[in-house]
Design a protein around this motif. Sequence first.
Motif, PDB file in Angstrom:
ATOM      1  N   THR A  16      -3.422  -5.902 -19.119  1.00 25.91           N
ATOM      2  CA  THR A  16      -2.115  -5.449 -19.616  1.00 25.91           C
ATOM      3  C   THR A  16      -1.580  -4.311 -18.764  1.00 25.91           C
ATOM      4  O   THR A  16      -0.385  -4.269 -18.434  1.00 25.91           O
ATOM      5  CB  THR A  16      -2.225  -5.001 -21.088  1.00 25.91           C
ATOM      6  OG1 THR A  16      -2.734  -6.080 -21.878  1.00 25.91           O
ATOM      7  CG2 THR A  16      -0.866  -4.585 -21.629  1.00 25.91           C
ATOM      8  N   LEU A  17      -2.462  -3.393 -18.383  1.00 25.20           N
ATOM      9  CA  LEU A  17      -2.041  -2.298 -17.505  1.00 25.20           C
ATOM     10  C   LEU A  17      -1.579  -2.821 -16.152  1.00 25.20           C
ATOM     11  O   LEU A  17      -0.623  -2.297 -15.561  1.00 25.20           O
ATOM     12  CB  LEU A  17      -3.195  -1.308 -17.316  1.00 25.20           C
ATOM     13  CG  LEU A  17      -3.430  -0.323 -18.461  1.00 25.20           C
ATOM     14  CD1 LEU A  17      -4.737   0.427 -18.252  1.00 25.20           C
ATOM     15  CD2 LEU A  17      -2.271   0.658 -18.568  1.00 25.20           C
ATOM     16  N   MET A  18      -2.252  -3.858 -15.668  1.00 21.29           N
ATOM     17  CA  MET A  18      -1.847  -4.457 -14.393  1.00 21.29           C
ATOM     18  C   MET A  18      -0.448  -5.061 -14.482  1.00 21.29           C
ATOM     19  O   MET A  18       0.287  -5.101 -13.493  1.00 21.29           O
ATOM     20  CB  MET A  18      -2.845  -5.546 -13.980  1.00 21.29           C
ATOM     21  CG  MET A  18      -4.145  -5.016 -13.425  1.00 21.29           C
ATOM     22  SD  MET A  18      -5.192  -6.345 -12.796  1.00 21.29           S
ATOM     23  CE  MET A  18      -4.199  -6.948 -11.433  1.00 21.29           C
ATOM     24  N   ILE A  19      -0.075  -5.516 -15.669  1.00 14.58           N
ATOM     25  CA  ILE A  19       1.257  -6.102 -15.857  1.00 14.58           C
ATOM     26  C   ILE A  19       2.295  -5.019 -16.134  1.00 14.58           C
ATOM     27  O   ILE A  19       3.386  -5.014 -15.557  1.00 14.58           O
ATOM     28  CB  ILE A  19       1.228  -7.127 -17.012  1.00 14.58           C
ATOM     29  CG1 ILE A  19       0.311  -8.303 -16.656  1.00 14.58           C
ATOM     30  CG2 ILE A  19       2.632  -7.627 -17.331  1.00 14.58           C
ATOM     31  CD1 ILE A  19       0.039  -9.238 -17.817  1.00 14.58           C
ATOM     32  N   VAL A  20       1.943  -4.082 -17.019  1.00 17.39           N
ATOM     33  CA  VAL A  20       2.898  -3.057 -17.446  1.00 17.39           C
ATOM     34  C   VAL A  20       3.299  -2.139 -16.293  1.00 17.39           C
ATOM     35  O   VAL A  20       4.483  -1.791 -16.144  1.00 17.39           O
ATOM     36  CB  VAL A  20       2.309  -2.229 -18.607  1.00 17.39           C
ATOM     37  CG1 VAL A  20       3.128  -0.970 -18.844  1.00 17.39           C
ATOM     38  CG2 VAL A  20       2.264  -3.055 -19.876  1.00 17.39           C
ATOM     39  N   THR A  21       2.339  -1.752 -15.474  1.00 14.63           N
ATOM     40  CA  THR A  21       2.626  -0.777 -14.413  1.00 14.63           C
ATOM     41  C   THR A  21       3.693  -1.263 -13.429  1.00 14.63           C
ATOM     42  O   THR A  21       4.701  -0.568 -13.220  1.00 14.63           O
ATOM     43  CB  THR A  21       1.335  -0.389 -13.672  1.00 14.63           C
ATOM     44  OG1 THR A  21       0.391   0.128 -14.614  1.00 14.63           O
ATOM     45  CG2 THR A  21       1.614   0.659 -12.608  1.00 14.63           C
ATOM     46  N   PRO A  22       3.534  -2.438 -12.813  1.00 14.97           N
ATOM     47  CA  PRO A  22       4.606  -2.883 -11.897  1.00 14.97           C
ATOM     48  C   PRO A  22       5.926  -3.160 -12.612  1.00 14.97           C
ATOM     49  O   PRO A  22       6.995  -2.888 -12.057  1.00 14.97           O
ATOM     50  CB  PRO A  22       4.033  -4.159 -11.268  1.00 14.97           C
ATOM     51  CG  PRO A  22       2.951  -4.610 -12.176  1.00 14.97           C
ATOM     52  CD  PRO A  22       2.400  -3.378 -12.800  1.00 14.97           C
ATOM     53  N   ALA A  29      13.270   1.289 -11.100  1.00 16.00           N
ATOM     54  CA  ALA A  29      14.050   1.069  -9.879  1.00 16.00           C
ATOM     55  C   ALA A  29      15.428   0.490 -10.194  1.00 16.00           C
ATOM     56  O   ALA A  29      16.422   0.841  -9.543  1.00 16.00           O
ATOM     57  CB  ALA A  29      13.292   0.136  -8.941  1.00 16.00           C
ATOM     58  N   LEU A  30      15.492  -0.383 -11.200  1.00 15.17           N
ATOM     59  CA  LEU A  30      16.775  -0.986 -11.570  1.00 15.17           C
ATOM     60  C   LEU A  30      17.740   0.033 -12.171  1.00 15.17           C
ATOM     61  O   LEU A  30      18.956  -0.164 -12.133  1.00 15.17           O
ATOM     62  CB  LEU A  30      16.549  -2.128 -12.569  1.00 15.17           C
ATOM     63  CG  LEU A  30      15.859  -3.389 -12.030  1.00 15.17           C
ATOM     64  CD1 LEU A  30      15.632  -4.391 -13.151  1.00 15.17           C
ATOM     65  CD2 LEU A  30      16.682  -4.023 -10.914  1.00 15.17           C
ATOM     66  N   ASN A  31      17.187   1.098 -12.723  1.00 14.88           N
ATOM     67  CA  ASN A  31      18.029   2.092 -13.403  1.00 14.88           C
ATOM     68  C   ASN A  31      18.051   3.442 -12.697  1.00 14.88           C
ATOM     69  O   ASN A  31      18.539   4.424 -13.262  1.00 14.88           O
ATOM     70  CB  ASN A  31      17.541   2.282 -14.843  1.00 14.88           C
ATOM     71  CG  ASN A  31      17.717   1.027 -15.678  1.00 14.88           C
ATOM     72  OD1 ASN A  31      18.793   0.748 -16.183  1.00 14.88           O
ATOM     73  ND2 ASN A  31      16.655   0.243 -15.822  1.00 14.88           N
ATOM     74  N   ILE A  32      17.549   3.483 -11.486  1.00 14.43           N
ATOM     75  CA  ILE A  32      17.435   4.766 -10.795  1.00 14.43           C
ATOM     76  C   ILE A  32      18.800   5.376 -10.471  1.00 14.43           C
ATOM     77  O   ILE A  32      18.958   6.597 -10.398  1.00 14.43           O
ATOM     78  CB  ILE A  32      16.590   4.605  -9.505  1.00 14.43           C
ATOM     79  CG1 ILE A  32      16.176   5.982  -8.984  1.00 14.43           C
ATOM     80  CG2 ILE A  32      17.347   3.803  -8.444  1.00 14.43           C
ATOM     81  CD1 ILE A  32      15.154   5.926  -7.877  1.00 14.43           C
ATOM     82  N   LYS A  33      19.814   4.516 -10.314  1.00 16.28           N
ATOM     83  CA  LYS A  33      21.145   5.031  -9.962  1.00 16.28           C
ATOM     84  C   LYS A  33      21.825   5.738 -11.129  1.00 16.28           C
ATOM     85  O   LYS A  33      22.841   6.408 -10.932  1.00 16.28           O
ATOM     86  CB  LYS A  33      22.018   3.893  -9.448  1.00 16.28           C
ATOM     87  CG  LYS A  33      21.572   3.380  -8.078  1.00 16.28           C
ATOM     88  CD  LYS A  33      22.501   2.322  -7.527  1.00 16.28           C
ATOM     89  CE  LYS A  33      22.028   1.863  -6.153  1.00 16.28           C
ATOM     90  NZ  LYS A  33      22.900   0.808  -5.581  1.00 16.28           N
ATOM     91  N   ILE A  34      21.276   5.577 -12.322  1.00 17.11           N
ATOM     92  CA  ILE A  34      21.811   6.333 -13.461  1.00 17.11           C
ATOM     93  C   ILE A  34      21.534   7.823 -13.261  1.00 17.11           C
ATOM     94  O   ILE A  34      22.380   8.679 -13.542  1.00 17.11           O
ATOM     95  CB  ILE A  34      21.189   5.832 -14.781  1.00 17.11           C
ATOM     96  CG1 ILE A  34      21.587   4.372 -15.030  1.00 17.11           C
ATOM     97  CG2 ILE A  34      21.622   6.708 -15.950  1.00 17.11           C
ATOM     98  CD1 ILE A  34      20.925   3.763 -16.242  1.00 17.11           C
ATOM     99  N   LEU A  35      20.340   8.122 -12.756  1.00 18.00           N
ATOM    100  CA  LEU A  35      19.974   9.515 -12.493  1.00 18.00           C
ATOM    101  C   LEU A  35      20.443   9.982 -11.120  1.00 18.00           C
ATOM    102  O   LEU A  35      20.811  11.143 -10.942  1.00 18.00           O
ATOM    103  CB  LEU A  35      18.450   9.686 -12.598  1.00 18.00           C
ATOM    104  CG  LEU A  35      17.837   9.570 -13.987  1.00 18.00           C
ATOM    105  CD1 LEU A  35      16.318   9.676 -13.909  1.00 18.00           C
ATOM    106  CD2 LEU A  35      18.379  10.642 -14.919  1.00 18.00           C
ATOM    107  N   PHE A  36      20.396   9.069 -10.168  1.00 20.55           N
ATOM    108  CA  PHE A  36      20.787   9.413  -8.794  1.00 20.55           C
ATOM    109  C   PHE A  36      21.866   8.436  -8.323  1.00 20.55           C
ATOM    110  O   PHE A  36      21.560   7.419  -7.687  1.00 20.55           O
ATOM    111  CB  PHE A  36      19.571   9.357  -7.863  1.00 20.55           C
ATOM    112  CG  PHE A  36      18.416  10.197  -8.322  1.00 20.55           C
ATOM    113  CD1 PHE A  36      18.418  11.572  -8.131  1.00 20.55           C
ATOM    114  CD2 PHE A  36      17.321   9.619  -8.952  1.00 20.55           C
ATOM    115  CE1 PHE A  36      17.356  12.349  -8.552  1.00 20.55           C
ATOM    116  CE2 PHE A  36      16.256  10.387  -9.376  1.00 20.55           C
ATOM    117  CZ  PHE A  36      16.269  11.761  -9.181  1.00 20.55           C
ATOM    118  N   PRO A  37      23.121   8.710  -8.648  1.00 20.73           N
ATOM    119  CA  PRO A  37      24.215   7.769  -8.331  1.00 20.73           C
ATOM    120  C   PRO A  37      24.336   7.435  -6.844  1.00 20.73           C
ATOM    121  O   PRO A  37      24.806   6.355  -6.489  1.00 20.73           O
ATOM    122  CB  PRO A  37      25.465   8.513  -8.824  1.00 20.73           C
ATOM    123  CG  PRO A  37      24.959   9.493  -9.838  1.00 20.73           C
ATOM    124  CD  PRO A  37      23.605   9.900  -9.364  1.00 20.73           C
TER     125      PRO A  37
END
Length: 223
Positions: A16-22, A29-37
Amino acid sequence: YTTLRLQSPMSWGAWTLMIVTPLSLIWCALNIKILFPKWDWKYKWLYQLEAFFRKHQMPLAWMMLISSLILGVYTGILLSAFNARPLWNTSILGPLFLTSGLSTGAAAIVLISKNAAERLTFARIDLMLIGIELFLIIHMFMGFLASTQVHIDAASLFLGGAYTVPFWLFVVTLGLAIPALLELLEIRKFHMPYFIAPVMVIIGGLIFRFIIVYAGQASRWLY
């Protein structure tokens, strides 16, 4: 990590950790532009990868939800598999850890959200989860006290024993009861600093895990 044993809680947790981590890294990564436009991936293949995962964002979210629930319940199930430790040897521990994890997760959203309506919604969710958590804690001790002498002795660690004050003060009172009261007041439009309750819930959840792990090691069959 390459061995899958369906009857082993440890194996379930590792996979489960192997799946959850990536999945978590991809979601960040998909939402990083919310914090860093002004975020720039610099390479074309990274933009293509982002577009691919954004196209499949809904299946990705479902995968994260399911794997996160498994991860949340995993710790409690892993501990409950240790028959040699009476305190851990209860089927309630899995749901209790899951509920506690969901509660602290809801509290974290309340803490970081900038949307008042969203904070209020998750405060309601957290209030419900705290109620469930208290219900499970009560029934866990009821189960211990109605069981064998070693389980009664394990419960006594929290009922007059070494972990009485830390558990009932820092976990139940400061980590559950008071935050529930504060969230209830907030829902009823009593204005107060919104961050107090979620911080208390998160700290209480952390202390709860430490106490269960340490108290479990103190409980045993042979004295």
